[in-house]
Structure formats: C-alpha cells, structure tokens
Design an enzyme around this catalytic site. Structure first.
Site, PDB file in Angstrom:
ATOM      1  N   SER A   1     -57.952 -19.046  35.571  1.00 52.49           N
ATOM      2  CA  SER A   1     -58.947 -18.505  36.486  1.00 52.49           C
ATOM      3  C   SER A   1     -60.052 -19.544  36.678  1.00 52.49           C
ATOM      4  CB  SER A   1     -59.478 -17.172  35.964  1.00 52.49           C
ATOM      5  OG  SER A   1     -60.138 -16.457  36.976  1.00 52.49           O
TER       6      SER A   1
ATOM      7  N   ASP B   1     -50.946 -12.461  42.355  1.00 57.54           N
ATOM      8  CA  ASP B   1     -52.345 -12.743  42.063  1.00 57.54           C
ATOM      9  C   ASP B   1     -53.119 -12.707  43.374  1.00 57.54           C
ATOM     10  OD1 ASP B   1     -54.807 -13.548  41.247  1.00 57.54           O
ATOM     11  OD2 ASP B   1     -54.160 -15.432  40.334  1.00 57.54           O
TER      12      ASP B   1
ATOM     13  N   HIS C   1     -52.747 -11.895  38.193  1.00 61.12           N
ATOM     14  CA  HIS C   1     -53.654 -12.917  37.682  1.00 61.12           C
ATOM     15  C   HIS C   1     -53.317 -13.291  36.245  1.00 61.12           C
ATOM     16  CE1 HIS C   1     -57.180 -15.323  38.347  1.00 61.12           C
ATOM     17  NE2 HIS C   1     -57.873 -14.770  37.375  1.00 61.12           N
TER      18      HIS C   1
END
Length: 707
Positions: A563, A647, A679
């Site tokens: 991320s 995602d 994600h």
C-alpha cells in the site's frame, strides 16, 4: 476501577510445552497456518463467561474456518467449542438475560443470524433474508434485534415480503443472466474488493421471543432506514466497531450514517436517529453541525449519556478522533450539547466503551508503537493507561463493570484473550497457541529512536533473527508500513508478520516515519502533500543508523512494503540505489491514474490538497514515482511487483504500469497477480504462495543468514 489488574483466561487445549522440554526452533511458514486465530471476545452480562471466535486455517479447502468458543471466567477447566459447523460462525453476542448467544453464520449458504443456547445444543437460524443479515445487536430488553443487510434501495419502502422477493428476483436474475455487464450512474460503485452494484446497507429490526431454550422470530423484519443511503459505514475507517445501538427505551435506533451526498469524496459521516417503526427516508441528523466524521454512538449504563467519536477536519480520514459525550433522554434524543472529553489529549481514540458508571470510559488508542487501553474519567478529564504492552483491542465489559475482556497480541505472539477485574480470578493463565509458541524461538523486538528529517525523533523496531550472533554480519530487510497514517506496532499480523521474516535469517527493521500514528497529530499531518519528502528523509535516516551497526552487512540490504509501503518501494526505486532488491505490494506508481481509478476520492483529494486539475496540480507531480521512471534504468534495482485484480483501493493498473516501465528498461522484475484477491492476500493457499514467492525472491538477491 483504577485498580484493575490483568489476568489471563484459561484456554488450555493440550499439554503445555515449556522452554526446557524441547529445543526451540525458528518459526516456519507452515506455523503461520497452524496458529489458532483468537478474536472478538464478548463477556456475559453477569461476567461469568466469555464467548469468542477461533479461526483455524483449512489449507485443503483454501479457507479460514471460524467457530465460537465458550469459557468460564473463573473456572480451572478448559474452554469448549460451542459451534461445530463446516461453515464459519462469527460475531457472538449475548442476550441481555445471558441465556442466548446470537451470531453470524454462513452455514445455510448466505450470511444469516443464528442463535444457540448458552448451555449448548443445536443452533437455530433466525433470519432468512435473500440479501443476508449480519452484525446482530440486541435491544436492552432482549425482545428485538437490529442487524445490517445490503439491499436495493428502490424496494426498501415496500412491505418486507414484497421487497425481499424483489431483492431475491434481482439476485437470481444477475446469477442466471449470461450478460455480466454492470451499469453505474454514481461513484462508489465498487469498494475495496467488491462491486456494490447500487445496493445500500440498511438497518433492520426483528422482534423475537423465547421458545424451548431458544429464540424465534415474531413477524417479519422491518427496514427502519429505507431510502437511497447507507445506514452503516461503508469504509472501516469510520467504524469504531459498534456502529448502531438501540435507545435505552428500545424505541429508536441511533447509528453511523454515510454522507447523504458526495459519498465518494466526503467524510461527513453523521450520527442519525430513527424510530424502529420508521417508514420514512428522512432521518434525524444529530451531528449536522459538524462537517467532518462522527461515528459509533454508545449509551452509558444508566442511559442518560451518549458517547461517540468525532473528527474536526472535513475530508481528512486520518484527522484526530475525539470522544464526545452528550446528555440524552431514554428515547435517545439529546438534552444537552456535546462536549469533547479528550480535547487536550494528543491521541486518537479508536474502539471505546463505557465503564460501570456514568463517569468512566475505556478506549484503545495508538501510542508510541503500541495500542494500550486507556481509562478516561469524565468529571475531571483524567486519562491514564489501563492495560499496556503490545496491541490491545476488542473490548467487552460485564453489566456491573467488574470484568473487562479484551485481546492482547504482540510482535512475537498472536492475540490472546485477557480479562481484568477487581478480584483475582481462578485462572491457569494459558492460551490456545501455547503449545506451538513453546516450540518456537521468537526474539522480542528492540525499540530505538533515531533523528529523522529536521532532527525530529523517529521510533523504529529492530527484530533480530533466531540464533542471532552480534559478532557476525547479517542481511537487513527494511519494511515500510502502509497507510500512510498507520504504524508498525507491537502487534501480530497474519499478512505481514515480521517474526516470520526474521526467522528466514534476516534482521528486520520496522521504522515509523512521518505520517505514523501514535506520536502526536502533528507527526501524522506532516505526511499529507509530502509523501516523498520528510517521510523519505526519515526512512533514509533510519537506514543510515542501521548501516552503522556492526552486525549489519551493508552489501545485503533489501526493502519491502505494501500500500503506502508499496508506494515507498516505488519511490526508493527512482531515488536511490542503496537496496539490492525491492518488493512492492499494491503500491501507488502514478498519482493521476490512482486518483481516476480509486474509490475513496476523499483520501487523494486531502493528500494532494485538491483535484488533479485544480490549483494544487503540482502536488500530484512532485512525488509521483512515474515522473522519474527513467531512473529505474539508472539504478536498475531488481523488483518483485505484486498487485491484485480485486484491489479497488489501489487498482491493479498501478502495478502493471510499474512492471511495464521496469521491463522496458531492462530491469530484473517479476510480476505476480492474484485475480481473486483485493488489497490484501487473504486466502490461505494464496498467502502460502505469496510468502514462498516473496522469500524466494528475497533469497535470490539478499541471501539470508550470518557471515
């Protein structure tokens, strides 16, 4: 209450293995799938028992199967497994009289509400909605249950039998239609890892009655929040764990409502109120004067006060939360003006609950790379730590306030159930995973502080491998956390587990640079609009500190992150050649394409100070790695790129663009794509494969072990 002390709940499942009984070994990947995942304790009203969930990995069927367990809080006997289904059972909640446990289960195919007698027996299905049901919550008298179901709003004002039939018809048509086209007329049509398909999360209320040591539904559920709006947080960022509640008299629901307008770029969540016989789409907005987020209403034990969380900066999801308290009537109407009880406290309360009286709150909050439980006295505003060490959470309290149940985990052990109370309870102090943990060499991390950008202190964990010899040279892996408004805390993770990484033969560093939570709101704020600035300088300062340590092999240094941590790997790739390899998972590469394809637009708009075509255009350019793509060929740092099709937070195109740029310039690169993950990589077999690929890549470019 200020003299509670923590005790350990007896959760013995087998013979205890002590340190002297067997030679300890480093943690292996297979161990990650052997751990039992203990979570969500909920204490009985009389404080005599606690229910909780235990997840067990089923690699053969590629799932984690959750069951409900029950334990006495003061007995010397082992807990017992209460549910035995071949599908997951979760979210156990006691009835007010302590006789029935309500829970969510997928055992009938879709997620529905089920009940089971506290003494055991067969579970019974309570709801049968075509759109499912979850998060069951009891009314104070136990005669009603509120729950969440995602429905098509155009049917929500019709009688339940008609609306549910129309919802079912819609579901069936979608499944049977060979054309899988989706049509959207508003933003937020997908979120995190699924398509919303124009549904709305509504709150329903169902009347119930006792029947033969069980519970039965009386009549049909009522949609009490009809209309084209979500009555439950669609983003976990704005959830405190308890997002709706009955008023003390049981005649109203108070809940956290998603913004009525501009939900894709607004953080204006509100506390709303409706009568349970509501048929109107007009909800009473109790926090309309605050344009930032409000969430998590909870009434005091005597019902005369309401507490909730509130932010002050509209559009900023990582703004400091404050705990607000307001006087209220039995029907939930406010009779006073809300006031902050944490105004002067530079921490951000997360989960919270009331103590045994009208003057005490407990909350968790990030602090200095840990998550303590704090005790807040309302009459004098005094705040002190109640439970420290590691990561604490999932609090539940008995009706008289004498016993508090919660989870406690750390970097070197998974979460366990803990209790706290006035009196010493008769407890053996063992845990579900004690036997396995007793076999593993799990070094505790060391906390250091280094001078970051501008001399501002930066905290960093250092985790050394099993068998560490300080006279030898060890490879280093530098892990950057996500968020960016997050932190590496003294807590356990089944996704990125630093102890497992260290067990591969590496020194693991976990820095908390600018943007990290738990070090004051100013430190959090200083990442916004400056992702590649002070934060990058902090990280480089941490790396320089590590390079000076005599046990670090400076020729064997790699880095990894997901991320925001993935973004930083991409920023490293175009700004420095210090790393032998970089592993980037679901990271941002191009700020323009990220904005145009993500769903939570408020995040990007705050982080860049506006729209990409607005006055702060420079913010999208200054720190976007793709603008420096030519430097990939300059540094030629080998990269493992991981990005997943589901995602929707950081869409897969970010990873594809990076991989294309790497290969076009002849940089060693490998792209791993999971079409069935969002994600995070959550399916056990996918997680197993992910770890094997990551550790294999790391071993190739940063050989593990001492020299």
């Amino acid at each position: 209450m200020k003299h509670f002390f923590a005790i350990s709940l007896c959760l013995v499942l087998g013979a205890t293995v002590h340190a002297d009984d067997a030679k300890k070994r480093p943690m292996a990947l297979d161990d990650m799938f052997r751990f039992q995942r203990v979570a969500d304790p909920h204490i009985s009203p009389d404080g005599q028992h606690v229910v909780y969930t235990v997840g067990e990995v089923d690699l053969d069927n590629n799932r984690v199967l959750h069951h409900i367990w029950l334990a006495a809080t003061g007995a010397k006997r082992s807990p017992r497994q209460l549910t035995q289904a071949t599908k997951s059972d979760r979210h156990p909640r006691w009835s007010p009289d302590g006789k029935i446990i309500l829970f969510d289960s997928t055992r009938s195919g879709t997620n529905q509400l089920w009940t089971i007698a506290a003494g055991g027996g067969e579970a019974r299905q309570l709801t049968h909605l075509s759109t499912g049901a979850s998060e069951g919550t009891w009314s104070p008298d136990g005669k009603q249950i509120a729950f969440v179901s995602a429905v098509w709003p155009e049917y929500s004002t019709k009688p339940f039998s008609e609306s549910d039939a129309l919802n079912k018809k819609r579901v069936d048509e979608v499944e049977k239609n060979p054309v899988k086209a989706k049509v959207f007329t508003r933003l937020f049509f997908r979120h995190w890892d699924e398509y919303v398909e124009n549904k709305r999360q509504h709150l329903f209320v169902l009347e119930v009655a006792s029947e033969d040591h069980g519970l039965k539904a009386v009549g049909s559920p009522r949609d009490v929040t009809p209309g084209d709006r979500d009555a439950n947080p669609t983003s976990a960022t704005f959830s405190s764990g308890l997002d709706f509640t009955f008023s003390p008299d049981g005649k109203y629901l108070l809940f956290t409502a998603v913004p009525a307008k501009n939900e894709a770029w607004s953080t204006n969540y509100d506390i709303c109120r409706v009568p349970i016989d509501n048929t109107s789409t007009q909800w009473q907005n109790l926090t309309r004067d605050n344009q930032a987020a409000d969430s998590g209403p909870q009434f005091s034990p005597d019902g005369t006060r309401l507490a909730y969380r509130a932010q002050k900066k509209a559009g900023f999801e990582a703004d400091r939360w404050q705990l607000m308290v307001v006087d209220s009537a039995a029907d939930g109407a406010w009779t006073g003006k809300p006031r902050s009880v944490t105004r002067e406290w530079d921490r951000s309360p997360d989960a919270f609950l009331w103590g045994p009286n009208n003057n005490l709150l407990y909350c968790t909050a990030d602090q200095s790379a840990g998550v303590p439980i704090f005790e807040i006295t309302l009459d004098d505003g005094h705040i002190e730590k109640f439970a420290d060490g590691g990561m604490n959470g999932s609090m539940s309290i008995s009706r008289d306030g004498n016993i508090l149940a919660f989870t406690k985990g750390a970097l070197d052990h998974p979460p366990e159930i803990r209790l706290a109370g006035y009196k010493k309870l008769n407890s053996a102090g063992s845990f579900h995973n004690q036997e396995l943990l007793g076999r593993l060499d799990r070094p505790r991390p060391e906390s250091v502080t280094v001078a970051g950008a501008g001399g501002v202190p930066m905290q960093m964990w250092i985790l050394k491998p099993p068998g560490f010899d300080p006279k030898k040279k060890w490879p280093l892996v530098y892990l950057v956390h996500g968020g960016p408004q997050s932190a590496w805390e003294d807590g356990w993770s089944y996704r990125w587990n630093p102890s497992l990484w260290a067990a591969q033969g590496y020194v693991i560093a976990l820095p908390n640079p600018r943007g990290s939570t738990g070090f004051g709101q100013k430190y959090v704020d200083e990442i916004s609009g400056d992702w590649g600035g002070k934060c990058y300088a902090d990280l480089m300062a941490g790396l320089a500190y590590l390079e000076e340590q005599p046990y670090i092999d400076t020729d064997r240094i790699g880095a990894a992150g997901a991320s925001f941590g993935g973004y930083m790997m991409n920023w490293f790739a175009v700004n420095t050649g210090k790393f032998k390899t970089l592993i980037t998972h679901c990271g941002v590469w191009n700020f323009d394409s990220m904005y145009a394809t993500t769903e939570e637009l408020w995040f990007d708009e705050w982080e860049h100070g506006g729209l990409p075509w607005g006055k702060n255009r420079h913010s999208y350019d200054n720190h976007s790695p793709h603008r420096l793509a030519a430097n990939l060929g300059k540094f030629k740092t080998p990269m493992l790129v991981i990005h997943n099709d589901l995602d929707f937070r950081v869409p897969v195109g970010e990873g594809i663009q990076l991989f294309t740029s790497l290969k076009r310039q002849g940089v060693p690169a490998r792209f791993i794509n999971f079409p069935d993950e969002g994600h995070w990589v959550l399916k056990p077999r996918n997680s197993q494969y992910w770890h094997q690929e990551v550790f294999g890549w790391l071993k190739k470019y940063v050989p593990p072990g001492a020299k």
